[in-house]
Motif scaffolding. Structure first.
Motif, mmCIF file in Angstrom:
data_model
loop_
_atom_site.group_PDB
_atom_site.id
_atom_site.type_symbol
_atom_site.label_atom_id
_atom_site.label_comp_id
_atom_site.label_asym_id
_atom_site.label_seq_id
_atom_site.Cartn_x
_atom_site.Cartn_y
_atom_site.Cartn_z
ATOM 1 N N PRO A 1 15.317 11.782 0.449
ATOM 2 C CA PRO A 1 14.324 12.791 0.817
ATOM 3 C C PRO A 1 13.811 13.558 -0.399
ATOM 4 C CG PRO A 1 16.531 13.525 1.400
ATOM 5 C CD PRO A 1 16.668 12.113 0.943
ATOM 6 N N ARG A 2 12.608 14.141 -0.262
ATOM 7 C CA ARG A 2 12.019 14.937 -1.343
ATOM 8 C C ARG A 2 11.976 16.401 -0.923
ATOM 9 N NH1 ARG A 2 9.285 11.169 -4.689
ATOM 10 N NH2 ARG A 2 8.987 9.180 -3.661
ATOM 11 N N PRO A 3 11.977 17.354 -1.828
ATOM 12 C CA PRO A 3 12.118 17.149 -3.275
ATOM 13 C C PRO A 3 13.517 16.658 -3.641
ATOM 14 C CG PRO A 3 12.150 19.488 -2.733
ATOM 15 C CD PRO A 3 11.866 18.769 -1.469
ATOM 16 N N ARG A 4 13.554 15.846 -4.668
ATOM 17 C CA ARG A 4 14.811 15.186 -5.002
ATOM 18 C C ARG A 4 15.537 15.896 -6.130
ATOM 19 N NH1 ARG A 4 12.587 9.010 -5.249
ATOM 20 N NH2 ARG A 4 12.461 8.660 -2.993
ATOM 21 N N ASP B 1 0.822 -1.214 0.000
ATOM 22 C CA ASP B 1 0.000 0.000 0.000
ATOM 23 C C ASP B 1 0.853 1.259 0.000
ATOM 24 O OD1 ASP B 1 -2.688 -0.680 -0.052
ATOM 25 O OD2 ASP B 1 -2.587 -1.417 2.010
ATOM 26 N N GLY B 2 0.502 2.173 -0.851
ATOM 27 C CA GLY B 2 1.135 3.482 -0.833
ATOM 28 C C GLY B 2 2.508 3.537 -1.476
ATOM 29 N N GLN B 3 3.008 2.414 -1.978
ATOM 30 C CA GLN B 3 4.306 2.441 -2.651
ATOM 31 C C GLN B 3 4.188 3.109 -4.011
ATOM 32 O OE1 GLN B 3 5.932 -1.566 -2.847
ATOM 33 N NE2 GLN B 3 7.230 -1.136 -1.065
ATOM 34 N N PHE B 4 5.264 3.739 -4.415
ATOM 35 C CA PHE B 4 5.355 4.269 -5.767
ATOM 36 C C PHE B 4 6.444 3.465 -6.459
ATOM 37 C CE2 PHE B 4 4.491 8.238 -8.320
ATOM 38 C CZ PHE B 4 5.104 7.776 -9.461
ATOM 39 N N VAL B 5 6.016 2.500 -7.256
ATOM 40 C CA VAL B 5 6.968 1.559 -7.856
ATOM 41 C C VAL B 5 7.150 1.869 -9.332
ATOM 42 C CG1 VAL B 5 7.480 -0.863 -8.305
ATOM 43 C CG2 VAL B 5 6.218 -0.205 -6.249
ATOM 44 N N LEU C 1 15.457 6.486 -16.429
ATOM 45 C CA LEU C 1 16.028 6.236 -15.107
ATOM 46 C C LEU C 1 15.837 7.447 -14.212
ATOM 47 C CD1 LEU C 1 19.488 4.425 -15.335
ATOM 48 C CD2 LEU C 1 17.568 3.984 -13.819
ATOM 49 N N ASP C 2 16.078 8.611 -14.791
ATOM 50 C CA ASP C 2 15.967 9.852 -14.034
ATOM 51 C C ASP C 2 14.551 10.037 -13.498
ATOM 52 O OD1 ASP C 2 18.343 11.426 -13.810
ATOM 53 O OD2 ASP C 2 17.020 13.154 -14.249
ATOM 54 N N GLU C 3 13.586 9.770 -14.379
ATOM 55 C CA GLU C 3 12.182 9.899 -13.992
ATOM 56 C C GLU C 3 11.863 8.930 -12.844
ATOM 57 O OE1 GLU C 3 8.331 10.799 -16.461
ATOM 58 O OE2 GLU C 3 8.958 8.757 -16.927
ATOM 59 N N ALA C 4 12.331 7.695 -12.986
ATOM 60 C CA ALA C 4 12.078 6.686 -11.957
ATOM 61 C C ALA C 4 12.691 7.113 -10.625
ATOM 62 C CB ALA C 4 12.637 5.340 -12.397
ATOM 63 N N LEU C 5 13.927 7.655 -10.688
ATOM 64 C CA LEU C 5 14.607 8.050 -9.451
ATOM 65 C C LEU C 5 13.934 9.256 -8.796
ATOM 66 C CD1 LEU C 5 18.271 7.577 -10.675
ATOM 67 C CD2 LEU C 5 17.209 6.348 -8.769
ATOM 68 N N THR C 6 13.406 10.153 -9.610
ATOM 69 C CA THR C 6 12.738 11.334 -9.067
ATOM 70 C C THR C 6 11.455 10.960 -8.340
ATOM 71 O OG1 THR C 6 13.548 12.526 -10.981
ATOM 72 C CG2 THR C 6 11.870 13.632 -9.682
ATOM 73 N N LEU C 7 10.731 9.978 -8.892
ATOM 74 C CA LEU C 7 9.378 9.718 -8.411
ATOM 75 C C LEU C 7 9.268 8.608 -7.368
ATOM 76 C CD1 LEU C 7 7.519 9.831 -11.867
ATOM 77 C CD2 LEU C 7 7.573 11.633 -10.139
ATOM 78 N N SER C 8 10.043 7.527 -7.548
ATOM 79 C CA SER C 8 9.667 6.267 -6.903
ATOM 80 C C SER C 8 10.132 6.118 -5.467
ATOM 81 C CB SER C 8 10.250 5.102 -7.696
ATOM 82 O OG SER C 8 10.252 5.403 -9.059
#
Lengths: 290, 268
Positions: B212-215, B28-32, B183-190
């Protein structure tokens, strides 16, 4: 303005034509001119027809153009007036219009229904489309001798000929309309569990509508041509009867009234379809209202 | 646990093995993010989660409601933005008033309130994709499945929508499965990145990303490290594919393949 219509090769021309017409409706460069300039511009296209009519009237009155060849414009007006007063004009006009629309309802209805079927079902396409494509090669008027043998020269023959003529444009454009619905939309709808009838009503049919309307326009063209040919064949009433009888009595003015009546019917039907397009395809020309 | 994938395989009728024995549990709540070389079956896996495709072996279970966003916005040209968004609700039989209210709330989330009455052709590409996101959100899904949703957008719009998506995710706490090439998108979001192998798709790496965010993927040392790890694995994978293809095409003739790897590397 991009319109999301992927039309098949043949009706594609008509789609772009229809789009051109909608484009003409939107205000263009002309609106920036003065009111007087606009008024003059509006009258300009009328100059040539008015001059032609005047020359024609002069030629007729002077005797250079005998009424046997072509009646004077004013004589045509007089003939139309006489027909209106006697009630004949309305009677023949309504008989012809009813004939045309009965043929359209029968042939167009079947064409639309079969187009939906072959467009939506691979099985129906395999089963039916080849046959339809073969029949399409036959011009409906080439069947005239058979039609007379089968139906005689009564109303059934006329209805059959018109129905045969309008069937194909509606069938083809409905079929292609369904087929050209964006597969991404179908996939998206399936993700919402939309299948069967709901998929048809909410995705396939609205997606095919622009193409169906193109088919309807083609069908109208075919409908009037067939009507004229069928009525010239034999009729007890209708515009064709009016003109055939008039020709035998050399009433060229009445013949010309008949031709104008056909034009009037054609124009009215075309306007009706255009209104239909404006209602059904409102989204194509809509601009942000807020 | 909203998504459980157990030994899932997918073989196409042509005999192509798209996916081979994947097991994955998404909480639950993961951003994969699912990443991998082209044709690795990541979209196939997502389709199966969306119920648009079924595994040929193994089990796959998604609990709760699902919302899907595709690479193409797939909007109905004949429906207004609001009616596009409320499509799912309409299909569920929700009444018109409630439907409209919920559609407008969803549009607010993606900052499209002012365009509720517009038609898709009046919108920019980014706005259309936001409409598609609003459509996925309107049914209040527990799981949001996104198949390269920003792939067709320009860089600026993409980064704008990425931060909007993050905001929505933080506000709603939904589970997100996000297929991407970047890859960049995945690292920013997940919060987690699953790297898949070339076809047949298997899980090569499964990384928790808790920076931590914002990344900032350029400066954050843990993200740099994750980037290097993933890139190395991905490059190796792409190279092995290129080599296999090369061997098949040239049957023993020797030819360097480094350039092919570089080309693919640029793409990822």
């Amino acid at each position: 303005m991009s319109v999301a219509v992927t039309s098949p090769a043949k009706p594609g021309d008509a789609t772009s034509k229809a789009m051109d017409q909608t484009r003409h409706r939107t205000p263009g460069i002309g609106t920036t001119g003065s009111t007087v300039g606009n008024f003059g511009r509006a009258l300009l296209p009328l100059v040539v027809p008015v001059l032609l009519l005047a020359a024609w009237q002069v030629a007729s009155v002077s005797g250079a153009l005998p009424p046997r060849i072509l009646p004077a414009p004013l004589a045509v007006v007089a003939a139309a007036k006489a027909l209106i007063v006697s009630g004949d004009l309305w009677r023949h006009l309504s008989v012809s219009a009813a004939r045309a629309f009965l043929g359209l309802a029968v042939g167009g209805g079947i064409g639309f229904a079969l187009g939906l079927l072959t467009g939506a079902s691979k099985w129906a396409e395999t089963f039916l489309d080849g046959t339809v494509q073969m029949l399409r090669a036959i011009p409906n008027l080439a069947l005239l001798p058979f039609v007379i043998i089968w139906f005689g020269i009564g109303e059934e023959a006329k209805t059959f000929l018109i129905a045969f003529g309008v069937f194909f444009p509606l069938y083809l454009n409905t079929y292609h309309g369904i087929r050209s619905v964006d597969p991404d939309l179908v996939e998206m709808a399936r993700a919402y569990g939309v299948r069967g009838a709901a998929l048809f009503w909410h995705v396939l049919l609205p997606g095919a509508t622009p193409s169906v309307l193109v088919g309807l326009r083609f069908a109208l063209g075919s409908m009037w041509l067939t009507l004229i040919a069928a009525e010239a064949l034999a009729a007890q009433s209708g515009i064709g009867y009016l003109t055939t009888t008039a020709r035998e009595f050399m009433q060229t003015d009445v013949v010309l009234v008949g031709a104008l009546l056909y034009a009037l019917l054609g124009k009215a039907a075309d306007t009706a379809v255009r209104l239909l397009e404006r209602v059904l395809l409102r989204w194509q020309t809509a601009r942000a209202s807020n | 646990m909203p998504i459980v994938v157990q030994n899932v395989g997918r073989v196409y009728p042509t005999g192509t093995v798209a996916i081979e024995n994947i097991s994955l549990t998404i909480n639950d709540g993961q951003f994969v993010s699912l990443i991998g070389p082209s044709g690795c079956g990541k979209s196939t896996l997502l389709s199966m989660m969306a119920g648009l495709d079924a595994p040929t072996s193994g089990n796959l279970a998604v609990s709760g409601r699902v919302g899907v966003v595709f690479q193409e916005p797939a909007l109905f040209a004949w429906r207004t933005v609001r009616d596009n968004v409320s499509f799912g609700l309409q299909m569920q039989g929700v009444g018109k008033e409630e439907r409209n209210a919920r559609a407008e709330a969803a549009l607010k989330m993606v900052h499209l309130s002012n365009f509720a009455r517009s038609y898709p052709h009046e919108l920019s590409g980014g706005m259309r994709q936001r409409t598609a996101i609003a459509r996925a959100l309107v049914t209040d899904p527990d799981v949001l499945l996104m198949d390269e949703p920003f792939g067709a957008l320009d860089a600026q719009t993409r980064s704008l929508l990425q931060s909007e998506l993050l905001r929505v995710w933080e506000q709603t706490g939904k589970t997100v499965v996000f297929v991407t090439h970047g890859l960049d998108e995945a690292l920013t979001l997940s919060t987690r990145i699953v790297l898949m192998s070339a076809r047949p798709g298997r899980v090569l790496a499964d990384l928790a990303i808790d920076a931590p965010r914002p990344r900032d993927t350029q400066t954050d040392p843990s993200l740099r490290a994750a980037y290097e790890t993933l890139r190395e694995l991905l490059t190796k994978e792409v190279e092995s594919v290129a080599r296999a293809e090369h061997d098949r095409d040239w049957e023993g003739m020797s030819k360097p393949v480094a350039t092919a790897a570089e080309q693919f590397g640029a793409d990822i």
